[in-house]
Write a protein that holds these residues in place. Structure first.
Motif, mmCIF file in Angstrom:
data_model
loop_
_atom_site.group_PDB
_atom_site.id
_atom_site.type_symbol
_atom_site.label_atom_id
_atom_site.label_comp_id
_atom_site.label_asym_id
_atom_site.label_seq_id
_atom_site.Cartn_x
_atom_site.Cartn_y
_atom_site.Cartn_z
ATOM 1 N N VAL A 35 38.908 43.104 65.782
ATOM 2 C CA VAL A 35 39.113 41.827 65.223
ATOM 3 C C VAL A 35 38.983 40.524 66.420
ATOM 4 O O VAL A 35 39.326 40.391 67.322
ATOM 5 N N SER A 36 38.096 39.685 65.673
ATOM 6 C CA SER A 36 37.776 38.388 66.126
ATOM 7 C C SER A 36 37.039 37.820 65.256
ATOM 8 O O SER A 36 36.994 38.151 63.963
ATOM 9 N N GLN A 37 36.284 36.554 65.365
ATOM 10 C CA GLN A 37 35.719 35.903 64.576
ATOM 11 C C GLN A 37 34.092 36.461 64.485
ATOM 12 O O GLN A 37 33.736 37.450 65.299
ATOM 13 N N GLN A 38 33.494 36.429 63.463
ATOM 14 C CA GLN A 38 31.978 37.029 63.003
ATOM 15 C C GLN A 38 31.200 37.118 64.254
ATOM 16 O O GLN A 38 30.806 38.230 64.461
ATOM 17 N N PHE A 39 31.068 35.932 64.870
ATOM 18 C CA PHE A 39 30.075 35.961 66.000
ATOM 19 C C PHE A 39 30.362 36.911 67.251
ATOM 20 O O PHE A 39 29.588 37.430 67.846
ATOM 21 N N GLN A 40 31.751 37.080 67.409
ATOM 22 C CA GLN A 40 32.010 37.733 68.655
ATOM 23 C C GLN A 40 32.034 39.390 68.148
ATOM 24 O O GLN A 40 31.729 40.301 68.673
ATOM 25 N N ASN A 41 32.581 39.468 66.789
ATOM 26 C CA ASN A 41 32.552 40.736 66.193
ATOM 27 C C ASN A 41 31.165 41.602 66.121
ATOM 28 O O ASN A 41 31.033 42.668 66.466
ATOM 29 N N GLU A 42 30.117 40.774 65.855
ATOM 30 C CA GLU A 42 28.879 41.248 65.835
ATOM 31 C C GLU A 42 28.384 41.654 67.248
ATOM 32 O O GLU A 42 27.776 42.744 67.531
ATOM 33 N N ARG A 43 28.760 40.742 68.206
ATOM 34 C CA ARG A 43 28.352 41.367 69.569
ATOM 35 C C ARG A 43 28.999 42.609 70.122
ATOM 36 O O ARG A 43 28.550 43.543 70.723
ATOM 37 N N ALA A 44 30.331 42.736 69.608
ATOM 38 C CA ALA A 44 31.270 43.846 70.282
ATOM 39 C C ALA A 44 30.889 45.001 69.422
ATOM 40 O O ALA A 44 30.736 45.993 69.835
ATOM 41 N N ILE A 45 30.255 44.985 68.055
ATOM 42 C CA ILE A 45 29.903 46.291 67.380
ATOM 43 C C ILE A 45 28.468 46.520 67.889
ATOM 44 O O ILE A 45 28.329 47.775 68.042
ATOM 45 N N PHE A 46 27.823 45.672 68.430
ATOM 46 C CA PHE A 46 26.584 46.084 69.113
ATOM 47 C C PHE A 46 26.806 46.752 70.165
ATOM 48 O O PHE A 46 26.010 47.651 70.491
ATOM 49 N N ILE A 47 27.743 46.217 70.985
ATOM 50 C CA ILE A 47 27.905 46.995 72.270
ATOM 51 C C ILE A 47 28.460 48.417 71.980
ATOM 52 O O ILE A 47 28.143 49.510 72.637
ATOM 53 N N LYS A 69 27.558 54.707 71.078
ATOM 54 C CA LYS A 69 27.713 55.687 70.201
ATOM 55 C C LYS A 69 29.246 55.768 69.650
ATOM 56 O O LYS A 69 29.681 57.032 69.641
ATOM 57 N N MET A 70 29.968 54.718 69.709
ATOM 58 C CA MET A 70 31.216 54.594 69.075
ATOM 59 C C MET A 70 31.389 54.192 67.744
ATOM 60 O O MET A 70 30.452 53.387 67.021
ATOM 61 N N ASN A 71 32.413 54.680 66.878
ATOM 62 C CA ASN A 71 32.445 54.354 65.556
ATOM 63 C C ASN A 71 33.404 53.276 65.438
ATOM 64 O O ASN A 71 34.351 53.482 64.818
ATOM 65 N N ALA A 72 32.943 52.085 65.694
ATOM 66 C CA ALA A 72 33.768 50.751 65.479
ATOM 67 C C ALA A 72 32.973 49.834 64.302
ATOM 68 O O ALA A 72 32.088 49.846 64.014
ATOM 69 N N VAL A 73 34.293 49.157 63.828
ATOM 70 C CA VAL A 73 34.013 48.370 62.617
ATOM 71 C C VAL A 73 34.470 46.937 63.148
ATOM 72 O O VAL A 73 35.477 46.917 63.844
ATOM 73 N N GLY A 74 34.309 45.991 62.396
ATOM 74 C CA GLY A 74 34.573 44.794 62.734
ATOM 75 C C GLY A 74 35.435 44.042 61.541
ATOM 76 O O GLY A 74 34.720 44.008 60.393
ATOM 77 N N TYR A 75 36.611 43.492 61.619
ATOM 78 C CA TYR A 75 37.176 42.559 60.608
ATOM 79 C C TYR A 75 37.296 41.163 61.063
ATOM 80 O O TYR A 75 37.838 40.748 62.127
ATOM 81 N N ASN A 76 36.431 40.298 60.517
ATOM 82 C CA ASN A 76 36.385 38.888 60.598
ATOM 83 C C ASN A 76 37.685 37.773 60.399
ATOM 84 O O ASN A 76 38.084 37.882 59.374
ATOM 85 N N ALA A 77 38.143 37.632 61.516
ATOM 86 C CA ALA A 77 39.247 36.557 61.469
ATOM 87 C C ALA A 77 38.453 34.940 60.934
ATOM 88 O O ALA A 77 37.439 34.947 61.172
ATOM 89 N N ARG A 78 39.269 34.402 60.314
ATOM 90 C CA ARG A 78 38.740 33.221 59.560
ATOM 91 C C ARG A 78 38.123 32.248 60.868
ATOM 92 O O ARG A 78 38.753 32.078 62.022
ATOM 93 N N ASP A 79 36.810 31.856 60.953
ATOM 94 C CA ASP A 79 36.157 30.986 61.705
ATOM 95 C C ASP A 79 36.405 29.514 61.696
ATOM 96 O O ASP A 79 37.384 28.922 60.775
ATOM 97 N N ILE A 80 36.205 28.655 62.416
ATOM 98 C CA ILE A 80 36.231 27.191 62.319
ATOM 99 C C ILE A 80 34.907 26.600 62.326
ATOM 100 O O ILE A 80 33.703 27.286 62.281
ATOM 101 N N ASN A 81 34.817 25.238 61.669
ATOM 102 C CA ASN A 81 33.385 24.635 61.508
ATOM 103 C C ASN A 81 32.725 24.513 62.871
ATOM 104 O O ASN A 81 33.206 24.217 63.739
ATOM 105 N N ILE A 82 31.381 24.349 62.527
ATOM 106 C CA ILE A 82 30.621 24.411 63.990
ATOM 107 C C ILE A 82 30.862 22.931 64.535
ATOM 108 O O ILE A 82 30.667 22.820 65.771
ATOM 109 N N LYS A 83 31.229 21.695 63.679
ATOM 110 C CA LYS A 83 31.631 20.648 64.372
ATOM 111 C C LYS A 83 32.549 20.809 65.517
ATOM 112 O O LYS A 83 32.537 20.277 66.586
ATOM 113 N N SER A 84 33.608 21.643 65.055
ATOM 114 C CA SER A 84 34.831 21.768 66.198
ATOM 115 C C SER A 84 34.391 22.663 67.145
ATOM 116 O O SER A 84 35.007 22.703 68.170
ATOM 117 N N GLY A 85 33.771 23.888 66.772
ATOM 118 C CA GLY A 85 33.368 25.067 67.710
ATOM 119 C C GLY A 85 32.063 24.910 68.463
ATOM 120 O O GLY A 85 31.329 25.981 68.326
#
Length: 218
Positions: A164-176, A181-197
């Motif tokens: 569980v994290s925001q999509q950007f970090q979930n993608e990197r975590a699942i890539f790792i 060879k781990m059977n992991a999935v990601g659930y995206n927490a709500r992100d914030i707009n790019i201006k704030s983040g």
């Protein structure tokens, strides 16, 4: 007279040679930003494309694995006492998964090496959201995303879990996780707009380059 003319020619030749050398060096230097930009885009696309089928926005689509791993961040925005939306949204997402049913273990993975303990804050926040403390496991050595995922494999000894994290970090975590060879999935927490983040956005691009070097130097 001839000698003076020859000397002038020699000086002109040297000057032209120096100019050509300078132009060549500047040409090579101009390629560096282009190479970095191309590498950034390539790493970004590779990570996003290779993990897209294992990342979910809708809780109904998330497999009912018994272990959930939430990646750490601070409860306050940097340098302020304002609540950190990344933190709050991750805690909300974990609580949603727990209420859905099937979660038997929640690993809060974060850094405790500085003057605060991310995992203690996450544990406290989850309890306030109705998650029982007995199912929360604190991984205080999750100094970065790579370490958090490796700690699950080596410490908790499970290959099947929800990140569980925001999509950007979930993608990197699942890539790792895929790399190990781990059977992991990601659930995206709500992100914030790019201006704030925007700082997080640009930092993530560099992190995606780094993860390739970290994984493939092993």
């Amino acid at each position: 007279m001839n000698t003076a003319r020859e000397m002038k020619k020699q000086k002109t030749k040297k000057s032209n040679k120096a100019i050509r050398l300078f132009a060549r060096i500047m040409g090579y230097l101009a390629l560096i930003p282009a190479a970095i930009f191309s590498l950034t885009i390539a790493c970004d696309i590779a990570i996003s494309n290779s993990t897209s089928e294992r990342i979910y926005d809708d809780i109904k689509d998330v497999p009912k694995y018994s272990t959930c791993v939430v990646l750490g961040t601070t409860p306050y925005s940097k340098g302020t006492k304002r609540g950190n939306p990344y933190f709050n949204n991750r805690m909300d997402a974990v609580a949603e998964l727990y209420r859905r049913g099937g979660i038997k273990q929640i690993i809060v993975s974060g850094d405790s090496s500085r003057n605060y303990d991310e995992t203690a804050k996450m544990s406290s926040a989850l309890k306030k959201r109705g998650v029982p403390g007995k199912i929360i496991v604190r991984d205080t050595k999750g100094h970065n995303t790579l370490k958090s995922i490796k700690n699950v494999k080596e410490g908790v000894k499970t290959d099947e879990f929800i990140v569980v994290s925001q999509q950007f970090q979930n993608e990197r975590a699942i890539f790792i996780a895929n790399h190990y060879k781990m059977n992991a999935v990601g659930y995206n927490a709500r992100d914030i707009n790019i201006k704030s983040g925007y700082r997080t956005f640009f930092r993530e691009k560099l992190s995606r380059i780094k993860v390739f070097f970290d994984l493939f130097k092993e």
